[in-house]
Design an enzyme around this catalytic site. Structure first.
Site, short mmCIF file in Angstrom:
data_model
loop_
_atom_site.label_atom_id
_atom_site.label_comp_id
_atom_site.label_asym_id
_atom_site.label_seq_id
_atom_site.Cartn_x
_atom_site.Cartn_y
_atom_site.Cartn_z
N ALA A 141 -40.24 60.13 -36.09
CA ALA A 141 -40.51 60.88 -36.24
C ALA A 141 -39.39 61.97 -35.74
O ALA A 141 -39.53 63.60 -35.59
CB ALA A 141 -41.21 61.46 -36.01
N HIS A 215 -44.89 55.15 -25.08
CA HIS A 215 -45.42 54.46 -26.43
C HIS A 215 -45.56 52.99 -26.22
O HIS A 215 -44.68 52.11 -27.34
CB HIS A 215 -44.94 55.24 -27.93
CG HIS A 215 -44.08 56.10 -27.93
ND1 HIS A 215 -43.14 55.61 -28.37
CD2 HIS A 215 -44.10 57.29 -28.13
CE1 HIS A 215 -41.87 55.68 -28.57
NE2 HIS A 215 -42.46 56.66 -28.99
N ASN A 218 -44.50 51.17 -30.50
CA ASN A 218 -43.88 51.58 -31.59
C ASN A 218 -42.51 52.30 -31.20
O ASN A 218 -42.17 52.54 -29.99
CB ASN A 218 -44.93 53.25 -30.73
CG ASN A 218 -46.06 53.21 -31.52
OD1 ASN A 218 -47.55 53.13 -30.78
ND2 ASN A 218 -46.58 52.52 -32.34
N ALA A 219 -41.95 52.17 -32.52
CA ALA A 219 -40.34 53.04 -31.93
C ALA A 219 -39.74 51.42 -31.21
O ALA A 219 -38.88 51.97 -30.36
CB ALA A 219 -40.01 54.21 -31.66
N ASP A 273 -49.26 61.07 -26.68
CA ASP A 273 -47.73 62.02 -27.81
C ASP A 273 -49.25 62.43 -28.62
O ASP A 273 -48.70 62.57 -30.18
CB ASP A 273 -47.87 60.74 -28.62
CG ASP A 273 -46.49 60.80 -29.08
OD1 ASP A 273 -45.79 61.56 -28.74
OD2 ASP A 273 -46.05 59.83 -30.16
#
Length: 383
Positions: A141, A215, A218-219, A273
Protein backbone atom coordinates in the site's frame (compact mmCIF):
# COMPACT_ATOMS: atom_id res chain seq x y z
CA UNK A 1 4.64 7.16 45.50
CA UNK A 2 2.30 4.43 44.19
CA UNK A 3 1.79 0.92 45.57
CA UNK A 4 0.17 -1.79 43.42
CA UNK A 5 -0.70 -4.94 45.32
CA UNK A 6 -2.40 -8.29 44.98
CA UNK A 7 -1.90 -8.95 41.27
CA UNK A 8 -0.38 -12.01 39.63
CA UNK A 9 2.85 -10.60 38.21
CA UNK A 10 4.37 -11.96 35.01
CA UNK A 11 8.11 -11.43 34.61
CA UNK A 12 10.38 -12.96 31.92
CA UNK A 13 11.51 -15.71 34.27
CA UNK A 14 8.80 -16.22 36.89
CA UNK A 15 5.24 -15.63 38.05
CA UNK A 16 4.61 -14.00 41.43
CA UNK A 17 1.18 -14.56 42.96
CA UNK A 18 -0.03 -11.72 45.18
CA UNK A 19 2.75 -9.41 44.08
CA UNK A 20 3.45 -5.88 45.24
CA UNK A 21 5.16 -3.18 43.16
CA UNK A 22 6.33 0.13 44.56
CA UNK A 23 6.71 3.07 42.18
CA UNK A 24 8.27 6.46 42.81
CA UNK A 25 9.19 9.30 40.44
CA UNK A 26 8.22 7.26 37.39
CA UNK A 27 10.45 4.30 38.24
CA UNK A 28 9.92 0.93 39.87
CA UNK A 29 11.77 0.91 43.19
CA UNK A 30 10.76 -2.49 44.63
CA UNK A 31 9.03 -5.71 43.57
CA UNK A 32 8.14 -8.57 45.90
CA UNK A 33 5.32 -10.57 47.40
CA UNK A 34 2.83 -8.48 49.38
CA UNK A 35 3.92 -10.07 52.67
CA UNK A 36 7.51 -8.98 52.08
CA UNK A 37 6.69 -5.52 50.68
CA UNK A 38 3.95 -3.80 52.70
CA UNK A 39 2.44 -0.48 51.65
CA UNK A 40 4.54 2.48 52.83
CA UNK A 41 2.71 5.22 54.74
CA UNK A 42 1.20 7.82 52.42
CA UNK A 43 1.51 5.78 49.23
CA UNK A 44 -1.37 5.78 46.74
CA UNK A 45 -2.50 2.14 46.81
CA UNK A 46 -4.08 0.29 43.88
CA UNK A 47 -5.83 -2.95 44.81
CA UNK A 48 -5.12 -5.37 41.95
CA UNK A 49 -6.46 -8.57 43.46
CA UNK A 50 -7.71 -10.92 40.75
CA UNK A 51 -5.79 -9.09 38.00
CA UNK A 52 -2.64 -9.83 36.03
CA UNK A 53 0.25 -7.38 36.07
CA UNK A 54 2.68 -7.08 33.16
CA UNK A 55 5.08 -4.55 31.69
CA UNK A 56 3.41 -1.99 29.46
CA UNK A 57 3.05 -3.07 25.85
CA UNK A 58 5.49 -1.76 23.24
CA UNK A 59 4.08 -1.28 19.72
CA UNK A 60 6.73 -1.25 16.97
CA UNK A 61 4.54 -0.63 13.93
CA UNK A 62 1.68 1.82 14.30
CA UNK A 63 0.62 3.98 11.34
CA UNK A 64 -2.07 5.83 13.24
CA UNK A 65 -5.47 5.36 14.80
CA UNK A 66 -8.59 7.05 16.11
CA UNK A 67 -9.02 8.86 12.79
CA UNK A 68 -5.41 10.09 12.53
CA UNK A 69 -2.83 8.98 9.95
CA UNK A 70 0.76 9.86 10.87
CA UNK A 71 2.04 9.95 7.29
CA UNK A 72 -0.73 12.27 6.19
CA UNK A 73 -0.25 14.49 9.26
CA UNK A 74 2.65 13.71 11.63
CA UNK A 75 1.47 16.40 14.05
CA UNK A 76 -1.28 13.99 15.19
CA UNK A 77 1.22 11.60 16.81
CA UNK A 78 0.69 12.88 20.34
CA UNK A 79 -3.08 12.95 19.98
CA UNK A 80 -3.15 9.23 19.12
CA UNK A 81 -0.55 8.56 21.81
CA UNK A 82 -2.98 9.81 24.41
CA UNK A 83 -5.51 7.12 23.45
CA UNK A 84 -3.22 4.12 22.99
CA UNK A 85 -3.14 3.12 26.70
CA UNK A 86 -6.68 1.76 26.35
CA UNK A 87 -4.98 -1.16 24.55
CA UNK A 88 -2.23 -1.56 27.14
CA UNK A 89 0.32 0.30 25.01
CA UNK A 90 2.73 2.47 27.00
CA UNK A 91 5.39 3.07 24.34
CA UNK A 92 5.33 2.89 20.55
CA UNK A 93 7.02 3.71 17.27
CA UNK A 94 4.89 6.10 15.20
CA UNK A 95 5.25 4.76 11.67
CA UNK A 96 5.75 7.00 8.66
CA UNK A 97 5.38 5.05 5.42
CA UNK A 98 6.73 5.90 1.97
CA UNK A 99 6.25 9.63 1.42
CA UNK A 100 8.22 12.78 0.60
CA UNK A 101 11.20 13.32 2.96
CA UNK A 102 9.48 16.33 4.49
CA UNK A 103 6.99 14.01 6.18
CA UNK A 104 9.73 12.10 7.99
CA UNK A 105 11.43 15.35 8.96
CA UNK A 106 8.20 16.70 10.44
CA UNK A 107 7.65 13.43 12.30
CA UNK A 108 11.15 13.74 13.76
CA UNK A 109 10.37 17.26 14.94
CA UNK A 110 7.11 16.17 16.56
CA UNK A 111 8.73 13.28 18.43
CA UNK A 112 11.85 15.11 19.58
CA UNK A 113 9.87 18.12 20.79
CA UNK A 114 8.76 15.99 23.72
CA UNK A 115 5.43 15.49 25.38
CA UNK A 116 2.96 18.38 25.39
CA UNK A 117 2.19 20.09 28.69
CA UNK A 118 -0.13 18.00 30.84
CA UNK A 119 0.14 14.98 28.55
CA UNK A 120 -0.43 11.48 29.94
CA UNK A 121 -0.33 8.67 27.43
CA UNK A 122 1.88 6.30 25.48
CA UNK A 123 5.42 7.52 24.83
CA UNK A 124 6.78 7.73 21.26
CA UNK A 125 10.23 6.12 21.33
CA UNK A 126 11.15 7.41 17.88
CA UNK A 127 9.82 6.91 14.38
CA UNK A 128 9.55 3.68 12.46
CA UNK A 129 10.44 4.86 8.94
CA UNK A 130 8.93 2.26 6.59
CA UNK A 131 10.15 3.30 3.17
CA UNK A 132 10.96 4.91 0.82
CA UNK A 133 13.76 2.36 0.27
CA UNK A 134 11.40 -0.46 -0.73
CA UNK A 135 11.25 -2.75 -3.74
CA UNK A 136 8.55 -1.57 -6.20
CA UNK A 137 7.65 -5.21 -6.86
CA UNK A 138 6.50 -5.53 -3.24
CA UNK A 139 5.19 -2.02 -2.65
CA UNK A 140 1.94 -3.13 -1.00
CA UNK A 141 0.00 0.00 0.00
CA UNK A 142 3.00 2.32 -0.50
CA UNK A 143 2.82 4.97 -3.24
CA UNK A 144 5.38 4.01 -5.93
CA UNK A 145 5.79 7.67 -6.87
CA UNK A 146 7.76 8.21 -3.64
CA UNK A 147 9.92 5.08 -3.70
CA UNK A 148 13.64 5.63 -4.26
CA UNK A 149 16.95 3.79 -3.95
CA UNK A 150 18.68 3.85 -0.56
CA UNK A 151 21.48 6.38 -0.23
CA UNK A 152 23.62 7.54 2.65
CA UNK A 153 22.57 11.11 1.92
CA UNK A 154 18.86 10.37 2.23
CA UNK A 155 19.37 8.67 5.60
CA UNK A 156 22.00 11.09 6.89
CA UNK A 157 19.78 12.70 9.52
CA UNK A 158 18.34 9.52 10.96
CA UNK A 159 19.32 8.42 14.46
CA UNK A 160 17.59 7.73 17.78
CA UNK A 161 18.74 11.16 18.96
CA UNK A 162 17.02 12.79 15.98
CA UNK A 163 13.83 10.80 16.46
CA UNK A 164 14.32 7.75 14.21
CA UNK A 165 14.42 4.39 16.00
CA UNK A 166 13.65 1.79 13.28
CA UNK A 167 14.05 1.82 9.50
CA UNK A 168 12.45 -0.79 7.22
CA UNK A 169 14.03 -1.25 3.79
CA UNK A 170 14.52 -3.77 0.99
CA UNK A 171 18.06 -5.07 1.51
CA UNK A 172 18.54 -6.28 -2.07
CA UNK A 173 18.34 -2.77 -3.55
CA UNK A 174 21.59 -1.26 -4.86
CA UNK A 175 23.16 0.86 -2.13
CA UNK A 176 21.25 -0.81 0.71
CA UNK A 177 24.18 -2.46 2.49
CA UNK A 178 26.13 0.77 3.15
CA UNK A 179 22.94 2.39 4.46
CA UNK A 180 22.29 -0.59 6.74
CA UNK A 181 25.81 -0.38 8.15
CA UNK A 182 25.57 3.37 8.71
CA UNK A 183 22.19 3.21 10.43
CA UNK A 184 23.19 0.27 12.63
CA UNK A 185 26.35 2.10 13.66
CA UNK A 186 24.18 5.01 14.87
CA UNK A 187 22.00 2.71 16.97
CA UNK A 188 19.04 2.61 14.59
CA UNK A 189 17.34 -0.78 14.35
CA UNK A 190 17.22 -1.87 10.70
CA UNK A 191 14.56 -4.19 9.31
CA UNK A 192 14.09 -6.11 6.07
CA UNK A 193 10.76 -5.32 4.44
CA UNK A 194 8.79 -5.00 1.18
CA UNK A 195 11.47 -7.05 -0.50
CA UNK A 196 12.23 -9.80 -2.99
CA UNK A 197 15.63 -10.54 -1.43
CA UNK A 198 17.02 -14.00 -1.98
CA UNK A 199 18.12 -16.09 0.97
CA UNK A 200 21.74 -15.15 0.23
CA UNK A 201 20.94 -11.44 -0.09
CA UNK A 202 19.09 -11.57 3.22
CA UNK A 203 22.09 -13.15 4.97
CA UNK A 204 24.36 -10.42 3.56
CA UNK A 205 21.98 -7.84 5.03
CA UNK A 206 22.02 -9.58 8.40
CA UNK A 207 25.81 -9.50 8.35
CA UNK A 208 25.62 -5.77 7.58
CA UNK A 209 23.36 -5.07 10.58
CA UNK A 210 19.72 -5.96 9.85
CA UNK A 211 18.24 -7.40 13.03
CA UNK A 212 14.48 -7.30 12.41
CA UNK A 213 11.92 -8.45 9.87
CA UNK A 214 8.83 -6.31 9.23
CA UNK A 215 5.43 -8.07 9.08
CA UNK A 216 6.66 -11.58 8.26
CA UNK A 217 5.25 -13.10 5.02
CA UNK A 218 3.56 -9.84 4.00
CA UNK A 219 5.14 -7.94 1.08
CA UNK A 220 7.74 -10.65 0.49
CA UNK A 221 7.85 -13.83 -1.65
CA UNK A 222 6.20 -16.94 -0.24
CA UNK A 223 8.32 -19.33 1.78
CA UNK A 224 9.54 -22.16 -0.46
CA UNK A 225 11.11 -25.44 0.56
CA UNK A 226 13.78 -25.17 -2.16
CA UNK A 227 13.91 -21.38 -2.27
CA UNK A 228 13.43 -20.10 1.32
CA UNK A 229 13.99 -16.46 0.34
CA UNK A 230 13.67 -13.62 2.81
CA UNK A 231 10.99 -15.31 4.91
CA UNK A 232 13.11 -18.41 5.35
CA UNK A 233 16.17 -16.36 6.23
CA UNK A 234 14.26 -14.36 8.85
CA UNK A 235 12.96 -17.55 10.44
CA UNK A 236 16.25 -19.45 10.37
CA UNK A 237 18.68 -16.83 11.65
CA UNK A 238 18.87 -16.53 15.45
CA UNK A 239 20.07 -12.92 15.19
CA UNK A 240 16.71 -11.74 13.92
CA UNK A 241 13.58 -10.65 15.77
CA UNK A 242 10.51 -11.07 13.58
CA UNK A 243 7.42 -8.87 13.58
CA UNK A 244 4.09 -10.43 12.65
CA UNK A 245 0.49 -9.20 12.37
CA UNK A 246 -1.60 -11.81 14.19
CA UNK A 247 -5.10 -10.79 13.14
CA UNK A 248 -5.99 -14.00 11.30
CA UNK A 249 -6.05 -12.06 8.02
CA UNK A 250 -2.47 -11.08 7.25
CA UNK A 251 -1.20 -14.53 8.23
CA UNK A 252 -3.23 -17.74 8.45
CA UNK A 253 -3.56 -19.05 11.97
CA UNK A 254 -1.87 -22.34 10.97
CA UNK A 255 1.18 -20.38 9.82
CA UNK A 256 1.10 -18.40 13.06
CA UNK A 257 1.33 -21.69 14.91
CA UNK A 258 4.27 -22.86 12.78
CA UNK A 259 6.10 -19.56 13.30
CA UNK A 260 5.51 -19.78 17.03
CA UNK A 261 7.01 -23.25 17.11
CA UNK A 262 10.06 -21.97 15.23
CA UNK A 263 10.62 -18.68 17.09
CA UNK A 264 8.90 -18.73 20.47
CA UNK A 265 8.69 -15.64 22.67
CA UNK A 266 12.36 -14.71 22.36
CA UNK A 267 12.21 -13.86 18.65
CA UNK A 268 8.56 -13.22 17.79
CA UNK A 269 7.25 -9.69 18.20
CA UNK A 270 3.55 -9.01 17.74
CA UNK A 271 2.72 -5.79 15.89
CA UNK A 272 -0.56 -4.39 14.65
CA UNK A 273 0.40 -2.25 11.62
CA UNK A 274 -2.76 -0.41 12.65
CA UNK A 275 -3.96 2.53 10.57
CA UNK A 276 -6.27 5.48 11.09
CA UNK A 277 -9.41 3.34 11.29
CA UNK A 278 -8.36 1.69 14.57
CA UNK A 279 -10.97 2.63 17.15
CA UNK A 280 -13.25 4.10 14.48
CA UNK A 281 -16.43 2.85 12.76
CA UNK A 282 -16.17 1.00 9.41
CA UNK A 283 -15.96 3.24 6.39
CA UNK A 284 -13.37 5.02 4.27
CA UNK A 285 -10.18 6.17 6.00
CA UNK A 286 -6.71 7.33 4.94
CA UNK A 287 -3.32 5.66 4.80
CA UNK A 288 -0.81 8.19 3.48
CA UNK A 289 -1.89 9.00 -0.10
CA UNK A 290 -4.63 6.40 -0.35
CA UNK A 291 -8.24 5.97 0.65
CA UNK A 292 -8.73 2.68 2.48
CA UNK A 293 -12.01 0.83 2.88
CA UNK A 294 -12.53 -0.71 6.31
CA UNK A 295 -15.23 -3.33 6.78
CA UNK A 296 -14.90 -4.10 10.47
CA UNK A 297 -12.28 -6.83 10.08
CA UNK A 298 -9.75 -5.59 7.50
CA UNK A 299 -8.47 -2.48 5.76
CA UNK A 300 -7.95 -2.63 1.99
CA UNK A 301 -7.19 -0.49 -1.04
CA UNK A 302 -9.65 -0.42 -3.93
CA UNK A 303 -7.81 -3.33 -5.62
CA UNK A 304 -8.07 -5.51 -2.49
CA UNK A 305 -4.51 -4.97 -1.26
CA UNK A 306 -4.26 -5.06 2.52
CA UNK A 307 -3.45 -1.57 3.83
CA UNK A 308 -2.44 -1.96 7.45
CA UNK A 309 -4.93 -3.32 9.96
CA UNK A 310 -7.49 -2.38 12.57
CA UNK A 311 -5.97 -4.77 15.10
CA UNK A 312 -5.23 -3.63 18.65
CA UNK A 313 -2.16 -4.98 20.44
CA UNK A 314 -4.09 -6.51 23.34
CA UNK A 315 -6.26 -8.37 20.82
CA UNK A 316 -3.10 -9.59 19.08
CA UNK A 317 -1.97 -11.12 22.38
CA UNK A 318 -5.30 -12.86 22.84
CA UNK A 319 -5.17 -14.09 19.24
CA UNK A 320 -1.70 -15.56 19.69
CA UNK A 321 -2.88 -17.60 22.66
CA UNK A 322 -5.98 -18.75 20.77
CA UNK A 323 -4.01 -19.68 17.62
CA UNK A 324 -1.05 -21.41 19.30
CA UNK A 325 -2.07 -22.48 22.80
CA UNK A 326 0.97 -20.70 24.22
CA UNK A 327 1.11 -19.56 27.83
CA UNK A 328 0.00 -16.11 28.94
CA UNK A 329 3.54 -15.28 30.05
CA UNK A 330 5.04 -16.19 26.69
CA UNK A 331 2.38 -14.23 24.80
CA UNK A 332 3.01 -11.16 26.95
CA UNK A 333 6.75 -11.40 26.28
CA UNK A 334 6.14 -10.84 22.56
CA UNK A 335 4.86 -7.31 23.23
CA UNK A 336 7.08 -6.41 26.20
CA UNK A 337 10.54 -7.92 26.73
CA UNK A 338 11.05 -8.93 23.10
CA UNK A 339 10.42 -5.52 21.46
CA UNK A 340 12.38 -3.79 24.24
CA UNK A 341 15.35 -6.03 23.51
CA UNK A 342 15.01 -5.57 19.74
CA UNK A 343 15.25 -1.81 20.24
CA UNK A 344 18.14 -2.04 22.71
CA UNK A 345 15.96 -0.64 25.49
CA UNK A 346 15.61 -3.74 27.67
CA UNK A 347 17.51 -2.27 30.62
CA UNK A 348 14.69 0.23 31.16
CA UNK A 349 11.59 -1.15 29.46
CA UNK A 350 9.71 -4.37 28.95
CA UNK A 351 10.22 -5.65 32.49
CA UNK A 352 8.88 -5.19 35.99
CA UNK A 353 12.00 -4.81 38.08
CA UNK A 354 13.68 -2.20 40.29
CA UNK A 355 15.14 0.61 38.21
CA UNK A 356 12.88 0.07 35.19
CA UNK A 357 10.51 2.72 33.88
CA UNK A 358 7.15 2.25 35.63
CA UNK A 359 5.20 1.38 32.48
CA UNK A 360 2.66 -1.20 33.64
CA UNK A 361 -0.60 -2.77 32.53
CA UNK A 362 -3.20 -4.51 34.68
CA UNK A 363 -5.25 -7.12 32.84
CA UNK A 364 -8.38 -9.08 33.63
CA UNK A 365 -8.03 -12.89 33.68
CA UNK A 366 -9.26 -12.96 30.06
CA UNK A 367 -6.53 -10.43 29.13
CA UNK A 368 -8.58 -7.30 28.62
CA UNK A 369 -7.01 -4.06 29.80
CA UNK A 370 -8.21 -2.87 33.20
CA UNK A 371 -5.64 -0.15 33.85
CA UNK A 372 -2.52 1.21 32.16
CA UNK A 373 0.17 3.23 33.91
CA UNK A 374 2.81 5.22 32.06
CA UNK A 375 5.79 6.23 34.21
CA UNK A 376 3.64 5.42 37.23
CA UNK A 377 0.74 7.69 36.22
CA UNK A 378 -2.67 6.22 35.43
CA UNK A 379 -3.11 6.79 31.68
CA UNK A 380 -6.19 4.60 31.29
CA UNK A 381 -8.71 2.99 33.62
CA UNK A 382 -11.51 0.84 32.24
CA UNK A 383 -14.90 2.46 32.82
Amino acid sequence: MRYIHGATLYTPDRIIEGAAVLVQDGRIVAVDAVAALPCPPGADAIDANGLLLAPGFIEMQFNGGFGDDFTDDPTTIWRAAGLLPRYGVTAFLPTIITSPPEKVALGQQVVTAGRPAGFCGAEPLGLHVEGPFLNPQKKGAHNPAHLRPPTLEAAAGWSPESGVRLVSLAPELPGALPVIRALAARGVAVSAAHSIATYEEALAAFDAGVRYGTHLFNAMPALGHRDPGLAGALLADDRITVGMIVDGIHVHRAMVRLVWQALGPQRLNLVTDAMAALGMPPGVHRLADYEVTVDGTSARLADGTLAGSILSLDQAVRNLIAFTGCTVGDALATVTTTPARALGLDRERGRVAPGAVADLVLLTPDLHVWMTLVRGEVAYRRP
